[in-house]
Design an enzyme around this catalytic site. Structure first.
Site, PDB file in Angstrom:
ATOM      1  N   ARG A 227       5.720  -0.206  -6.043  1.00 37.94           N
ATOM      2  CA  ARG A 227       5.629  -0.975  -4.791  1.00 37.94           C
ATOM      3  C   ARG A 227       4.708  -2.165  -4.923  1.00 37.94           C
ATOM      4  O   ARG A 227       4.714  -3.054  -4.063  1.00 37.94           O
ATOM      5  CB  ARG A 227       5.108  -0.064  -3.667  1.00 37.94           C
ATOM      6  CG  ARG A 227       6.084   1.030  -3.291  1.00 37.94           C
ATOM      7  CD  ARG A 227       5.391   2.123  -2.525  1.00 37.94           C
ATOM      8  NE  ARG A 227       4.972   1.707  -1.221  1.00 37.94           N
ATOM      9  CZ  ARG A 227       5.541   2.084  -0.086  1.00 37.94           C
ATOM     10  NH1 ARG A 227       6.584   2.865  -0.114  1.00 37.94           N
ATOM     11  NH2 ARG A 227       5.083   1.680   1.070  1.00 37.94           N
TER      12      ARG A 227
ATOM     13  N   ASN B  80      -2.335   2.527   5.663  1.00 43.31           N
ATOM     14  CA  ASN B  80      -1.391   1.433   5.369  1.00 43.31           C
ATOM     15  C   ASN B  80      -1.171   0.671   6.663  1.00 43.31           C
ATOM     16  O   ASN B  80      -1.115   1.289   7.724  1.00 43.31           O
ATOM     17  CB  ASN B  80      -0.010   1.974   4.977  1.00 43.31           C
ATOM     18  CG  ASN B  80       0.023   2.475   3.564  1.00 43.31           C
ATOM     19  OD1 ASN B  80      -0.972   2.428   2.868  1.00 43.31           O
ATOM     20  ND2 ASN B  80       1.175   2.964   3.166  1.00 43.31           N
ATOM     21  N   GLY B  81      -0.972  -0.636   6.559  1.00 46.40           N
ATOM     22  CA  GLY B  81      -0.691  -1.414   7.766  1.00 46.40           C
ATOM     23  C   GLY B  81      -1.811  -2.401   8.025  1.00 46.40           C
ATOM     24  O   GLY B  81      -2.662  -2.640   7.167  1.00 46.40           O
TER      25      GLY B  81
ATOM     26  N   LYS C  36      14.419 -15.297  -8.364  1.00 52.36           N
ATOM     27  CA  LYS C  36      14.178 -14.379  -9.491  1.00 52.36           C
ATOM     28  C   LYS C  36      13.237 -15.032 -10.494  1.00 52.36           C
ATOM     29  O   LYS C  36      12.284 -14.430 -10.951  1.00 52.36           O
ATOM     30  CB  LYS C  36      15.479 -14.012 -10.220  1.00 52.36           C
ATOM     31  CG  LYS C  36      16.446 -13.115  -9.526  1.00 52.36           C
ATOM     32  CD  LYS C  36      16.058 -11.666  -9.434  1.00 52.36           C
ATOM     33  CE  LYS C  36      15.172 -11.397  -8.280  1.00 52.36           C
ATOM     34  NZ  LYS C  36      15.629 -11.125  -7.004  1.00 52.36           N
TER      35      LYS C  36
ATOM     36  N   GLU D  66      18.947 -17.429  -4.983  1.00 52.53           N
ATOM     37  CA  GLU D  66      18.526 -16.122  -5.489  1.00 52.53           C
ATOM     38  C   GLU D  66      18.106 -16.241  -6.965  1.00 52.53           C
ATOM     39  O   GLU D  66      17.125 -15.626  -7.389  1.00 52.53           O
ATOM     40  CB  GLU D  66      19.671 -15.113  -5.301  1.00 52.53           C
ATOM     41  CG  GLU D  66      19.463 -13.729  -5.876  1.00 52.53           C
ATOM     42  CD  GLU D  66      18.238 -12.974  -5.347  1.00 52.53           C
ATOM     43  OE1 GLU D  66      17.613 -13.399  -4.359  1.00 52.53           O
ATOM     44  OE2 GLU D  66      17.895 -11.947  -5.974  1.00 52.53           O
TER      45      GLU D  66
ATOM     46  N   HIS E  89      19.815 -36.699  -2.024  1.00 51.66           N
ATOM     47  CA  HIS E  89      18.950 -36.978  -0.878  1.00 51.66           C
ATOM     48  C   HIS E  89      17.487 -36.638  -1.147  1.00 51.66           C
ATOM     49  O   HIS E  89      16.736 -36.385  -0.217  1.00 51.66           O
ATOM     50  CB  HIS E  89      19.462 -36.230   0.359  1.00 51.66           C
ATOM     51  CG  HIS E  89      20.841 -36.652   0.759  1.00 51.66           C
ATOM     52  ND1 HIS E  89      21.125 -37.911   1.216  1.00 51.66           N
ATOM     53  CD2 HIS E  89      22.019 -35.987   0.720  1.00 51.66           C
ATOM     54  CE1 HIS E  89      22.422 -38.011   1.465  1.00 51.66           C
ATOM     55  NE2 HIS E  89      22.985 -36.854   1.159  1.00 51.66           N
TER      56      HIS E  89
ATOM     57  N   LYS F  27       6.888  -4.477  -3.519  1.00 48.69           N
ATOM     58  CA  LYS F  27       8.301  -4.119  -3.406  1.00 48.69           C
ATOM     59  C   LYS F  27       8.707  -3.949  -1.951  1.00 48.69           C
ATOM     60  O   LYS F  27       9.763  -4.402  -1.537  1.00 48.69           O
ATOM     61  CB  LYS F  27       8.538  -2.811  -4.174  1.00 48.69           C
ATOM     62  CG  LYS F  27       9.964  -2.320  -4.145  1.00 48.69           C
ATOM     63  CD  LYS F  27      10.827  -3.189  -5.008  1.00 48.69           C
ATOM     64  CE  LYS F  27      12.297  -2.830  -4.936  1.00 48.69           C
ATOM     65  NZ  LYS F  27      13.130  -3.964  -5.377  1.00 48.69           N
TER      66      LYS F  27
ATOM     67  N   GLU G  49       9.635 -15.400  -9.115  1.00 45.18           N
ATOM     68  CA  GLU G  49       8.962 -14.108  -8.901  1.00 45.18           C
ATOM     69  C   GLU G  49       8.379 -13.542 -10.183  1.00 45.18           C
ATOM     70  O   GLU G  49       7.263 -13.043 -10.197  1.00 45.18           O
ATOM     71  CB  GLU G  49       9.976 -13.061  -8.381  1.00 45.18           C
ATOM     72  CG  GLU G  49      10.224 -13.094  -6.904  1.00 45.18           C
ATOM     73  CD  GLU G  49      11.251 -12.043  -6.482  1.00 45.18           C
ATOM     74  OE1 GLU G  49      11.033 -11.408  -5.450  1.00 45.18           O
ATOM     75  OE2 GLU G  49      12.283 -11.862  -7.167  1.00 45.18           O
TER      76      GLU G  49
ATOM     77  N   CYS H  35       0.824  -1.210   0.000  1.00 44.52           N
ATOM     78  CA  CYS H  35       0.000   0.000   0.000  1.00 44.52           C
ATOM     79  C   CYS H  35       0.861   1.263   0.000  1.00 44.52           C
ATOM     80  O   CYS H  35       1.923   1.310   0.603  1.00 44.52           O
ATOM     81  CB  CYS H  35      -0.862   0.049   1.252  1.00 44.52           C
ATOM     82  SG  CYS H  35      -1.914  -1.360   1.449  1.00 44.52           S
TER      83      CYS H  35
ATOM     84  N   TRP I  79      -2.724  -2.835  -1.536  1.00 46.43           N
ATOM     85  CA  TRP I  79      -2.255  -4.208  -1.760  1.00 46.43           C
ATOM     86  C   TRP I  79      -3.018  -5.046  -0.744  1.00 46.43           C
ATOM     87  O   TRP I  79      -2.820  -4.902   0.458  1.00 46.43           O
ATOM     88  CB  TRP I  79      -0.750  -4.268  -1.526  1.00 46.43           C
ATOM     89  CG  TRP I  79      -0.104  -5.567  -1.850  1.00 46.43           C
ATOM     90  CD1 TRP I  79       0.213  -6.037  -3.092  1.00 46.43           C
ATOM     91  CD2 TRP I  79       0.365  -6.563  -0.922  1.00 46.43           C
ATOM     92  NE1 TRP I  79       0.839  -7.257  -2.987  1.00 46.43           N
ATOM     93  CE2 TRP I  79       0.945  -7.605  -1.676  1.00 46.43           C
ATOM     94  CE3 TRP I  79       0.350  -6.671   0.469  1.00 46.43           C
ATOM     95  CZ2 TRP I  79       1.494  -8.728  -1.088  1.00 46.43           C
ATOM     96  CZ3 TRP I  79       0.904  -7.796   1.049  1.00 46.43           C
ATOM     97  CH2 TRP I  79       1.464  -8.810   0.266  1.00 46.43           C
TER      98      TRP I  79
HETATM   99  C1  G6P Z   1       9.763  -8.063  -0.871  1.00 55.16           C
HETATM  100  C2  G6P Z   1      10.394  -7.745  -2.213  1.00 55.16           C
HETATM  101  C3  G6P Z   1      11.722  -8.479  -2.347  1.00 55.16           C
HETATM  102  C4  G6P Z   1      12.628  -8.136  -1.173  1.00 55.16           C
HETATM  103  C5  G6P Z   1      11.940  -8.417   0.172  1.00 55.16           C
HETATM  104  C6  G6P Z   1      12.738  -7.832   1.326  1.00 55.16           C
HETATM  105  O1  G6P Z   1       9.364  -9.382  -0.830  1.00 55.16           O
HETATM  106  O2  G6P Z   1       9.541  -8.105  -3.264  1.00 55.16           O
HETATM  107  O3  G6P Z   1      12.362  -8.097  -3.556  1.00 55.16           O
HETATM  108  O4  G6P Z   1      13.796  -8.894  -1.274  1.00 55.16           O
HETATM  109  O5  G6P Z   1      10.660  -7.786   0.203  1.00 55.16           O
HETATM  110  O6  G6P Z   1      12.744  -6.437   1.204  1.00 55.16           O
HETATM  111  P1  G6P Z   1      13.841  -5.492   1.801  1.00 55.16           P
HETATM  112  O7  G6P Z   1      13.402  -4.099   1.376  1.00 55.16           O
HETATM  113  O8  G6P Z   1      13.796  -5.660   3.294  1.00 55.16           O
HETATM  114  O9  G6P Z   1      15.149  -5.868   1.223  1.00 55.16           O
END
Ligand code: G6P
Length: 613
Positions: free
Chosen positions: A27, A104-105, A490, A486, A509, A608, A493, A2, A79
């Site tokens: 975001r 927000n929250g 990616k 990672e 395993h 984000k 996501e 949000c 969101w």
């Molecule tokens: C969200 C984002 C990720 C990010 C994670 C942690 O899930 O989509 O890309 O890695 O938050 O965010 P931060 O701002 O704490 O790195």
């Protein structure tokens, strides 16, 4: 997640609010809305499911193309947390056309409050937790003035909130409050603005006041009064936004993610600037208070989420190898609710691009209560909550990262954390020669990342072999295991292909059972001590008919893999392998997502900056 924008100005605020919402689009959100008081003082509210452009269309339709007019307003991108994404659940929320708010929250006790308000005759028009707040304010307004009503209402709230509230017929007052969710006030000339993120307001100001936990603010055009959690009037500093950190525009690139991927050589240089000499990591790299603290560190605890957690995982390998200090890494959402034991003289490091991730912030607060030597945050956003609440901060200087899938924030985090590793290692017997070796390597890093980026056309071709896949397996060993993780993150996501990562030695395993010709297996294979072990693991895959894609050092000749299955990278100093080898994996997931036609910068269901639990 949000986003909030608000303004009380000398002019029509409609475009300020809409531009703010556009700037917050990165975001991640599912609906948007805004409310502006008309010249007569009526609340004009428009909401729409989907993107900000849908909101603009709705405003156009509802006003016969005239747009909304008014000099005070609030706006929101939502969101969904409580209730599906829909127009009814979108903010702003109103109570009897009298008061209106954006939130927000998460209000944790909303069900109890809702039940109580219902017995008092309030009718709920949405499934959100936010709606209880505006009805509470409405209830309090029957007995109190606007400010007192806001104060009384929020005294009932448990959970996290950033709020902006307006009242019908009252063009002169905006109330805002924050507890657990970020909120900044932008300062103009006889105008004030409100945002959940300064980026939302850079078109109108570069002067910001960051509200602290529990703060409330009464905003008129001429005067801003901030009250702390006990309602005492307090002064908060105004900081000037550093435009050097870059602007949020895509430039010539089709997506922010691609732009940010290609910015990596530049931002890595920025991250190193002023922190290393030709041969040494400079002491001042970590701030004036750091030297004394780093001298005493006997253990490191890292806490982070998502991509930032993966940089923590790599750092564990580095700190234990180079500094010989025990290092634990945990995702923040686990750490905050677990019975944790903090070792003596622990340096707690939070890693976060945004500095606002709710779980990471809560974990930091919990660890502080348990007793720490000190806390440090490795963060990309100056003035963010983690920066303000940590003893030390190591800024990554990557500039705003807009693509939800993190790229340049990750590699700059790793760069900064390698510097920190050296600083700790020096205190634990690292020789000058060993320090010089790492620093010399760091000077080469931007060039090596350039070389990895030059593989883009090759990787774009390979991506065609992935577009019809449903599953994939990423393998690595040692510090390349978190890189495999990672890479898998990616891909899932942004392309929505199921991707799992395993330390290659663990293959036998369990996951080996998954291997067949429909399962691409991606391995990262730099030339290091573990290469032979990894190659044996890959043999196991090959023997079972798995389709291997290997990103390997150019001197490594693996089986009879063709150009589409073996991608050669330049030889990289061992300490830099994780930073360089993530680049082709970022490019691979980008191209697969483009082929699949997904929303690369704002993938479905993701945000984000995750400012709620
Ligand atoms: C969200 C984002 C990720 C990010 C994670 C942690 O899930 O989509 O890309 O890695 O938050 O965010 P931060 O701002 O704490 O790195």
């Amino acid at each position: 997640m949000c986003g909030i924008v608000g303004a009380i100005a000398q002019r029509n605020v409609s475009e300020i609010l809409l531009e703010g919402l556009r700037r917050l689009e990165y975001r991640g959100y599912d609906s948007a809305g805004l409310a502006i008081l008309s010249a007569e003082g009526d609340i004009q509210r428009t909401r729409a499911l989907g993107k900000v452009i849908e909101l603009e269309k709705a405003i156009h339709a509802e006003t016969d193309g005239k747009g909304l007019q008014g000099s005070i307003g609030i706006a929101h991108t939502r969101w969904a947390t409580h209730g599906v994404p829909s127009k009814e659940n979108a903010h702003p929320h109103m109570s009897s056309d009298d008061v209106v708010l954006v939130h927000n929250g998460i209000i944790e006790n909303y069900q109890d409050l809702k039940a109580e308000l219902k017995t008092q005759g309030y009718v709920f028009n949405s499934q959100t937790d936010s709606e209880v707040v505006i009805h509470l304010i409405h209830r309090e307004l029957k007995l109190h003035d606007f400010g007192q009503a806001v104060k009384n209402a929020i005294s009932h709230l448990e959970g996290a909130y950033a709020l902006a509230i307006m009242q019908k017929g009252n063009q002169d007052e905006l109330w805002v409050a924050r507890q657990g969710s970020p909120l900044v006030i932008g300062v103009g000339m006889d105008e004030y603005y409100v945002g959940s993120d300064p980026l939302a307001l850079l078109q109108v100001t570069d002067r910001f006041i960051y509200l602290e936990e529990g703060d409330l603010a009464h905003i008129t055009r001429k005067k801003l009064t901030i009250l702390d959690k006990d309602h005492n009037v307090v002064e908060r500093d105004v900081s000037v936004f550093d435009h050097k950190v870059g602007t949020a525009s895509k430039g010539e690139y089709k997506h922010f993610m691609l732009k940010e991927t290609f910015e990596q050589p530049t931002v890595i240089k920025q991250c190193l600037e002023g922190r290393i000499s030709a041969t040494k990591v400079l002491d001042q790299a970590f701030g004036v208070k750091a030297a004394d603290i780093l001298d005493q560190v006997e253990a490191v605890q890292i806490i982070a989420c998502g991509t930032s957690y993966h940089s923590g995982m790599v750092t564990k390998y580095w700190i234990e190898k180079y500094a010989g200090i025990p290092c634990q890494v945990e995702v923040a959402s686990e750490f905050r609710y677990r019975h944790t034991v903090i070792a003596k003289n622990t340096l707690l490091i939070t890693i976060s691009q945004s500095g606002e991730t709710a779980d990471t912030l809560a974990a930091l607060r919990k660890a502080k209560e348990q007793g720490l030597l000190a806390s440090m945050t490795v963060c990309n956003v100056p003035g963010s909550s983690l920066v303000r609440e940590s003893d030390l901060c190591l800024m990554t200087n990557a500039g705003p990262e807009i693509g939800v899938a993190s790229t340049k924030a990750f590699t700059t985090q790793l760069t900064a954390l390698l510097l920190l590793t050296v600083a700790l290692a020096k205190r634990n017997g690292m020789s000058e020669a060993a320090e010089t070796e790492i620093v010399t390597a760091l000077h080469q890093l931007p060039g090596l990342v350039e070389k990895a980026l030059a593989l883009d056309p090759v990787i774009e071709k390979i991506s065609q072999l992935f577009a019809d896949k449903h599953h994939s397996l990423f393998l690595g060993r040692g510090p390349m295991y978190p890189i495999a993780q990672e890479g898998a993150l990616k891909l899932k996501e942004i392309s929505y292909i199921h991707a799992e990562a395993y330390p290659a030695g663990e293959l036998k395993h369990g996951p080996l059972a998954l291997v067949d010709e429909d399962m691409p297996i991606i391995a990262v294979a730099p030339k290091n001590d573990l290469l032979e072990k990894l190659v044996s693991n890959l043999e196991e895959v090959k023997a079972r008919g798995g389709e291997l894609f290997v990103f390997a050092d150019e001197s490594v000749n693996l089986y009879d893999l063709d150009d589409q299955h073996l991608v050669s990278l330049p030889t990289v100093p061992c300490c830099l392998e994780p930073i360089v080898y993530i680049i082709p994996l970022q490019l691979l997931s980008y191209h697969v997502a483009v082929l699949k036609g997904t929303d690369v910068d704002q993938p479905r269901n993701l945000a984000k900056s995750v400012t709620v639990e």
